[in-house]
Scaffold this active site. Structure first.
Site, PDB file in Angstrom:
ATOM      1  N   LEU A  96       0.802  -1.224   0.000  1.00 54.24           N
ATOM      2  CA  LEU A  96       0.000   0.000   0.000  1.00 54.24           C
ATOM      3  C   LEU A  96       0.837   1.278   0.000  1.00 54.24           C
ATOM      4  CD1 LEU A  96      -2.907  -0.981   2.419  1.00 54.24           C
ATOM      5  CD2 LEU A  96      -2.995  -0.749  -0.051  1.00 54.24           C
ATOM      6  N   PRO A 153       5.869  -2.068   8.948  1.00 56.30           N
ATOM      7  CA  PRO A 153       5.056  -2.291  10.141  1.00 56.30           C
ATOM      8  C   PRO A 153       3.560  -2.047   9.931  1.00 56.30           C
ATOM      9  CG  PRO A 153       6.184  -0.190  10.307  1.00 56.30           C
ATOM     10  CD  PRO A 153       6.678  -0.852   9.055  1.00 56.30           C
ATOM     11  N   CYS A 154       3.209  -1.370   8.865  1.00 58.61           N
ATOM     12  CA  CYS A 154       1.799  -1.052   8.633  1.00 58.61           C
ATOM     13  C   CYS A 154       0.955  -2.303   8.425  1.00 58.61           C
ATOM     14  CB  CYS A 154       1.652  -0.118   7.437  1.00 58.61           C
ATOM     15  SG  CYS A 154       2.525   1.438   7.635  1.00 58.61           S
ATOM     16  N   HIS A 155       1.474  -3.244   7.624  1.00 55.63           N
ATOM     17  CA  HIS A 155       0.690  -4.437   7.314  1.00 55.63           C
ATOM     18  C   HIS A 155       1.488  -5.719   7.436  1.00 55.63           C
ATOM     19  CE1 HIS A 155      -1.278  -1.031   5.243  1.00 55.63           C
ATOM     20  NE2 HIS A 155      -2.325  -1.557   5.839  1.00 55.63           N
ATOM     21  N   GLY A 156       2.744  -5.629   7.870  1.00 58.16           N
ATOM     22  CA  GLY A 156       3.521  -6.820   8.175  1.00 58.16           C
ATOM     23  C   GLY A 156       4.261  -7.472   7.025  1.00 58.16           C
TER      24      GLY A 156
END
Length: 185
Positions: free
Chosen positions: A126, A148-151
């Protein structure tokens, strides 16, 4: 006498036709030049501005980046990671089986010199900026970058290994101008 008058008339008609041809040609040329002069500003305004052209390429001095370090520079408004990889990082990237990769790509295809990795630092899920560009810092389960936002986890070659990102971190167009300078773009 009639022949002399008809010769004069014929000569006069030729002069008129020649003059008319010249005037038509001159008028057409003048119109073409005028049209180009009017169109030029409109065409010129579509070219990129000087500040945009200045961002098209960036030259980075990499002489101060020690082995194991990475820096982040800005190119075309996006971050670019430049990492001076260690022998262990290069070996780890080459040891990965292509079957273990979400987006299979050999490490040697992603680099021009094995010790230098140049990547666009934008997560392919994203558009977040992954972590892992500080001095000697690696992140994630594969010693590369971690978003870190979605791994999403990337390895030491910037290839996606785990998480929702569908593609590897992109490699921008770049070239080594010298041993100490890389030109991006």
């Amino acid at each position: 006498m009639a022949e002399t008058d008809s010769a004069k008339v014929s000569e006069h008609v030729e002069k008129v036709e020649t003059r008319r041809d010249f005037l038509q040609l001159a008028t057409g040329a003048f119109a073409a030049v005028g049209g180009a002069a009017v169109a030029w500003p409109f065409i010129q305004q579509m070219n990129p501005a000087a500040d945009t052209l200045a961002l098209a390429t960036v030259e980075v001095d990499i002489s101060a980046i020690e082995e194991g370090q990475a820096i982040k520079v800005k190119w075309r408004g996006v971050p670019v990671f430049i990492r001076h990889r260690t022998k262990a990082e290069i070996d780890a990237a080459n040891a990965v089986s292509q079957g273990d990769l979400i987006d299979p790509e050999e490490d040697n295809v992603r680099v021009k010199k094995p010790e230098w990795l140049v990547l666009v630092g934008v997560c392919t899920h994203l558009g977040c900026i992954p972590l892992g560009t500080s001095q000697g810092e690696t992140k994630g389960e594969f010693n590369g970058w971690f978003c870190p936002c979605h791994g999403s986890h990337y390895d030491s070659s910037g290839r996606i290994r785990k998480g929702p990102a569908p593609k590897n971190l992109p490699v921008p167009e770049y070239a080594f101008i010298s041993d100490n300078v890389v030109k991006i773009g």
